[in-house]
Design a protein around this motif. Structure first.
Motif, mmCIF file in Angstrom:
data_model
loop_
_atom_site.group_PDB
_atom_site.id
_atom_site.type_symbol
_atom_site.label_atom_id
_atom_site.label_comp_id
_atom_site.label_asym_id
_atom_site.label_seq_id
_atom_site.Cartn_x
_atom_site.Cartn_y
_atom_site.Cartn_z
ATOM 1 N N GLY A 1 0.805 -1.214 0.000
ATOM 2 C CA GLY A 1 0.000 0.000 0.000
ATOM 3 C C GLY A 1 0.837 1.263 0.000
ATOM 4 N N ALA A 2 2.081 1.132 0.457
ATOM 5 C CA ALA A 2 3.011 2.267 0.443
ATOM 6 C C ALA A 2 3.842 2.285 -0.837
ATOM 7 C CB ALA A 2 3.925 2.207 1.669
ATOM 8 N N GLY A 3 3.493 1.406 -1.785
ATOM 9 C CA GLY A 3 4.228 1.360 -3.042
ATOM 10 C C GLY A 3 5.588 0.714 -2.934
ATOM 11 N N GLN A 4 5.713 -0.231 -2.026
ATOM 12 C CA GLN A 4 7.008 -0.854 -1.752
ATOM 13 C C GLN A 4 6.926 -2.366 -1.916
ATOM 14 O OE1 GLN A 4 7.223 0.502 2.253
ATOM 15 N NE2 GLN A 4 7.899 2.567 1.705
ATOM 16 N N ARG A 5 8.091 -2.998 -1.910
ATOM 17 C CA ARG A 5 8.186 -4.452 -1.824
ATOM 18 C C ARG A 5 9.116 -4.791 -0.671
ATOM 19 N NH1 ARG A 5 12.815 -6.927 -3.396
ATOM 20 N NH2 ARG A 5 14.405 -5.627 -4.396
ATOM 21 N N VAL A 6 8.953 -5.986 -0.120
ATOM 22 C CA VAL A 6 9.816 -6.427 0.982
ATOM 23 C C VAL A 6 11.149 -6.890 0.414
ATOM 24 C CG1 VAL A 6 10.081 -7.994 2.936
ATOM 25 C CG2 VAL A 6 7.810 -7.121 2.339
ATOM 26 N N ALA A 7 12.222 -6.190 0.775
ATOM 27 C CA ALA A 7 13.553 -6.534 0.280
ATOM 28 C C ALA A 7 14.259 -7.520 1.204
ATOM 29 C CB ALA A 7 14.404 -5.277 0.123
ATOM 30 N N GLN A 8 14.051 -7.376 2.513
ATOM 31 C CA GLN A 8 14.708 -8.253 3.487
ATOM 32 C C GLN A 8 13.803 -8.413 4.699
ATOM 33 O OE1 GLN A 8 19.013 -7.755 4.267
ATOM 34 N NE2 GLN A 8 18.924 -5.934 2.972
#
Length: 275
Positions: free
Chosen positions: A74-81
């Motif tokens: 929803g914040a325009g992000q993806r989980v990197a770690q």
């Protein structure tokens, strides 16, 4: 474990959502006397970045894990770690499923908890999308406990080493009191040397006076240790007897956990020739 107020007393609540410029909180639905309001899962990202770091996915609760993913996306992000403060199930049990859902690696001090090629250790710096986290070894609650310093927000994520309410268990035999006291002093030094002012705990509300919280923890531990030493001098022998005497002000539901702390305190007193 928390030396929480007794039932019936008002408790400060945990507020979900953004709590610092770079840290947002999603609360797991696992409240209990041991976990307080539930496990705090932290989402960390630079403003405007497309990558986020998730700390402590929490229990293997599908609804919770998907809420965390929804908050990230929803914040325009993806989980990197994904980072783990330690291996207790209320923090780490959901990590494998979360990694499956996000395809993100899981990093931890304990190799058994890792999913990916990289671990975590003292002095490491974790970066993602411009975010910087410094890894601080803080053993004592458990042998594998880590904290994560977030310099840009003058904050530190403490897992179960410092809670937002009450005090934590030293989980004997893996947890050791001497290590725990050193870790508290290490965290306090960050408030002096690095200007850390905010604690983002693994359970309970955010603490905006990090130095005051750590001073309280150190005083509390010294007082409990003195009480245990006095109890032994007065003829209390078993850990259970000492808990009933020293922790009489604590909810009985956490006495089994308090017994772990007492065993750690007894070991500490013996190691230092005090009993």
């Amino acid at each position: 474990m928390s030396d929480a107020p007794l039932p019936g007393q008002p408790l400060p609540g945990v507020r979900e959502g953004r709590v610092t410029e770079r840290a947002a909180l999603v609360l797991a639905p696992n409240p209990s006397p041991m976990t307080l309001d539930g496990t705090n899962t932290w989402i960390l990202a630079e403003p405007g970045a497309t990558e986020a770091v998730v700390v402590d996915p929490g229990p293997e609760d599908e609804g919770h894990l998907r809420r965390v993913i929804d908050a990230v996306e929803g914040a325009g992000q993806r989980v990197a770690q994904v980072l783990l403060t330690h291996g207790h199930p209320d923090h780490a049990e959901g990590a494998a499923r979360f990694a499956e859902l996000t395809r993100a690696p899981v990093r931890a001090l304990d190799p058994r908890l890792r999913l990916g090629d990289e671990g975590l250790g003292e002095g490491d710096v974790v970066t993602a999308g411009g975010l910087e986290l410094r890894v601080v070894a803080t053993p004592g609650h458990t042998g594998d406990s880590l904290s994560f310093q977030l310099p840009a927000d003058a904050a530190v994520l403490t897992g179960d080493t410092v809670l937002g309410r009450g005090t934590t268990v030293v989980a004997h035999p893996d947890g050791r009191l001497g290590d725990y006291l050193d870790s508290l002093r290490r965290l306090r030094s960050l408030t002096v040397d690095d200007g850390v002012s905010t604690v983002l705990p693994g359970h309970g509300p955010v603490l905006r006076d990090a130095q005051g919280a750590l001073d309280h923890y150190l005083v509390h531990r010294a007082r409990r240790l003195a009480q245990v030493e006095t109890a032994v001098e007065n003829g209390y022998r078993t850990a259970a007897e000492i808990v009933a005497h020293v922790y009489a002000d604590v909810d009985r539901s956490v006495w089994p956990a308090a017994e772990l702390s007492v065993r750690a305190q007894l070991d500490y007193l013996r190691e230092h020739g005090l009993i």
